[in-house]
Design a protein around this motif. Structure first.
Motif, PDB file in Angstrom:
ATOM      1  N   TYR A   1       4.190 -28.690   3.501  1.00 39.27           N
ATOM      2  CA  TYR A   1       5.203 -27.655   3.303  1.00 39.27           C
ATOM      3  C   TYR A   1       5.908 -27.352   4.614  1.00 39.27           C
ATOM      4  N   GLN A   2       7.196 -27.092   4.538  1.00 33.52           N
ATOM      5  CA  GLN A   2       7.873 -26.531   5.707  1.00 33.52           C
ATOM      6  C   GLN A   2       7.560 -25.044   5.700  1.00 33.52           C
ATOM      7  N   VAL A   3       7.204 -24.541   6.846  1.00 35.49           N
ATOM      8  CA  VAL A   3       6.802 -23.126   6.874  1.00 35.49           C
ATOM      9  C   VAL A   3       7.488 -22.376   8.012  1.00 35.49           C
ATOM     10  N   LYS A   4       7.567 -21.078   7.846  1.00 38.06           N
ATOM     11  CA  LYS A   4       8.009 -20.207   8.941  1.00 38.06           C
ATOM     12  C   LYS A   4       6.849 -20.082   9.915  1.00 38.06           C
ATOM     13  N   ARG A   5       7.147 -19.892  11.171  1.00 39.70           N
ATOM     14  CA  ARG A   5       6.069 -19.727  12.145  1.00 39.70           C
ATOM     15  C   ARG A   5       6.080 -18.311  12.721  1.00 39.70           C
ATOM     16  N   GLY A   6       4.904 -17.842  13.089  1.00 35.77           N
ATOM     17  CA  GLY A   6       4.803 -16.538  13.745  1.00 35.77           C
ATOM     18  C   GLY A   6       4.168 -16.732  15.111  1.00 35.77           C
ATOM     19  N   ALA A   7       4.311 -15.741  15.982  1.00 33.74           N
ATOM     20  CA  ALA A   7       3.805 -15.894  17.355  1.00 33.74           C
ATOM     21  C   ALA A   7       2.279 -15.996  17.394  1.00 33.74           C
ATOM     22  N   SER A   8       1.617 -15.349  16.466  1.00 34.94           N
ATOM     23  CA  SER A   8       0.149 -15.385  16.447  1.00 34.94           C
ATOM     24  C   SER A   8      -0.340 -15.117  15.018  1.00 34.94           C
ATOM     25  N   GLU A   9      -1.627 -15.381  14.808  1.00 33.18           N
ATOM     26  CA  GLU A   9      -2.270 -15.101  13.515  1.00 33.18           C
ATOM     27  C   GLU A   9      -2.037 -13.634  13.130  1.00 33.18           C
TER      28      GLU A   9
END
Ligand code: CTP
Ligand code: MG
Length: 559
Positions: free
Chosen positions: A249-257
């Motif tokens: 899947y293409q996903v959005k990323r976040g800076a951390s968990e």
């Protein structure tokens, strides 16, 4: 249809036990195996989750005829269980045998048309029954009997306790009166399942799981509902199977968990607020160490805390469940001590610098590990008995524990509940909280690694302190109260059972007396009187000394 709610296994059923006699019966052996075939924690959770997915919650008018209602609902399928309760109105929890019945039921439901407002057309499993029948509340066999979701009042409990024969019986009676019922736990799982319907709009494979006192077997009627959004099944599996190709899947990323958790909770919190009927007072507390969404679920009256990504806390719930299943004395002690702490304002339902129920439970587990012979094994012993399928590492924390309880052998300890309660107070009344940390993993006290007033090592995230919030004045109150309660026990008189006098006033003795504010107040008052007497003596001496400096004045004052 079968309409009775069947008792689930899992919570050790209460039966009045005389521990010393029970132990004598097996006195030839030094150790006892935990042989009861108990269902594993995860199996119980799965069963309850499955039941909740097949259930609906229906608000019924007070004049509902039970027989007619059940006949009407069972047109959509076999009803496996049901019960009624009353909060803001009367509600029915109806569990069908099959999930298909819910689809059939929902096809027959309409969205209400409101006169001066507009409705959000979200089709949840929280429904309202309308009836064209008029008339008063039903009476007789078709009247609705409501299950009680709240604990007995303080006065009622004190009355019940005073009627028991021994302190041991009082502690068992208190537990029976205050513990969560099967119905209450089912309703908690249903609330989780209703919220899952909201979150599933974004994450169809997610599960909302209850943890903490709802599932750890230490839940008291009225306790909060801790839940976490489990997205584990959402992550998917690699299906490439040797073709050399794979898709992701293409996903959005976040800076951390933590960042991702905060974003997800923020959106879900918004949806709960806007779409979920019955959820009110939604607060997003996203900057806490463990970000959460807090709200009140009105139809059940539950105070709810929704977190995400909190599988370690689930493990500590399982750990307490295992300890609770090993020796029933743990639960009797914990319920009594939690009630005692609440009655004296040592714990509080609002967050603050006070000791929490979770910390108190850890203190009791630790105390029972210190007995000779030890009444409970250490967490390291539970880890060492684990099989290959029990291995569990979460975010680098080893959470491995044995799940097959028959592998555990307990040492034989015949202590009565009265003795344990008394010695709990003595133990913590003189525990060196200044230097020592409570460590249930090793079952030994350790040097405190940091300067918090009270240090209880988190069993799985071992760098964390479970009681970090406790300040020194709250700790002092706890220690003082332990000392006072130990003192009351040592004086013996309070523990003697007294029967009702001619005035028919039930005398308070034993645990009932320990819970009364008057007992500690009288100790406090006596201390205060002593202090005042000393002060007055000191004042008199001072004035005599003063007068000696000026003999003329001394004569005038008659000294
Ligand atoms: N927890 C933890 N560390 C803490 C506080 C809580 O690991 N410092 C975990 C425990 O698993 C605990 C759960 O979070 O059981 C829920 O916390 P809380 O609601 O404070 O405690 P409960 O055990 O649910 O007790 P209560 O009846 O007071 O709600
Ligand atoms: Mg809780």
């Amino acid at each position: 249809p079968r309409c009775e709610l069947q008792a689930q296994t899992g919570l050790s059923r209460l039966h009045r036990t005389d521990f010393a006699t029970a132990a004598q019966a097996v006195s030839n052996t030094e150790q006892t195996a935990v042989s009861d075939a108990k269902e594993s924690f995860s199996l119980i959770q799965e069963k309850r989750h499955d039941q909740a997915e097949r259930s609906v919650l229906i608000n019924c008018p007070p004049n509902t005829n039970k027989k007619k209602f059940l006949a009407y609902i069972s047109k959509h399928g076999d009803i496996r269980n049901h019960f009624f309760y009353e909060t803001y109105g009367i509600y029915a929890v109806v569990e069908f045998s099959s999930r298909d019945s819910i689809s059939s039921l929902k096809e027959n439901c309409t969205i209400p048309s409101l006169q001066h407002e507009a409705s959000v057309p979200f089709k949840s499993r929280l429904l309202t029954l309308s009836s064209t029948a008029t008339g008063k509340k039903q009476t007789g066999p078709n009247a609705i009997k409501c299950h009680n979701l709240t604990p007995p009042s303080f006065d009622k409990l004190i009355n019940q306790l005073s009627k028991q024969e021994t302190v041991d019986q009082q502690m068992q009676c208190l537990t029976e009166a205050c513990q969560l019922t099967e119905e209450n736990i089912s309703l908690r799982f249903l609330v989780c399942s209703l919220l899952r319907d909201i979150a599933a709009a974004y994450f169809p494979d997610c599960i909302i799981r209850p943890f903490g006192s709802t599932v750890n077997s230490f839940g008291k009627l009225g306790c909060d509902l801790d839940m976490f959004l489990d997205l584990d099944a959402v992550s998917g599996h690699d299906q490439s199977k040797g073709s050399g190709l794979s898709l992701e899947y293409q996903v959005k990323r976040g800076a951390s968990e933590r960042n991702v958790t905060q974003s997800i909770l923020s959106v879900i919190g918004e949806c709960v607020d806007v779409f979920s009927p019955g959820c009110v007072g939604v607060q997003k507390i996203l900057n806490a160490r463990c970000p959460l969404v807090r709200f009140s679920h009105q139809p059940s009256s539950f105070r709810c805390d929704l977190t995400a990504n909190n599988r370690v806390a689930m493990k500590s719930s399982e750990m307490l469940f295992i300890y609770g299943s090993l020796d029933e004395r743990l639960r009797f002690l914990v319920f009594t001590i939690r009630y005692w702490a609440r009655a004296h304002g040592i714990t509080n339902s609002f967050p603050g610098a006070w000791i929490t129920n979770f910390s108190l439970t850890m203190l009791v587990v630790f105390f029972l590990q210190q007995r000779t012979p030890a009444l409970l094994p250490t967490l390291n012993q539970l880890r060492d008995l684990a099989g290959p399928s029990d291995k569990c590492v979460i975010e680098g924390n080893d959470c491995t524990m044995v799940t097959d309880l028959s592998k555990i052998t307990l040492q034989q300890n015949t202590d009565t509940l009265e003795k344990l309660l008394q010695e709990f107070f003595e133990f913590y009344g003189s525990f060196d909280f200044g230097k020592s940390s409570i460590n249930i993993r090793k079952g030994r006290e350790q040097n405190k690694p940091e300067t918090s007033a009270m240090h209880i090592q988190n069993p799985f995230e071992t760098d964390l302190n479970v009681s970090r919030n406790v300040n020194s004045s709250q700790l002092q109150r706890f220690v003082t109260l332990c000392k006072e309660s130990a003192w009351i026990f040592q004086n013996g008189d309070v523990l003697k059972r007294r029967s009702a006098s001619s005035s028919n006033k039930i005398p308070q003795w034993g645990v009932a007396a320990l819970l009364m504010p008057s007992v500690t107040k009288s100790v406090e008052a006596r201390e205060k009187r002593k202090r005042r007497k000393n002060e007055r003596t000191a004042e008199r001496i001072m004035s005599v000394l003063q007068s000696l400096k000026s003999p003329a004045e001394a004569v005038l004052l008659g000294c």
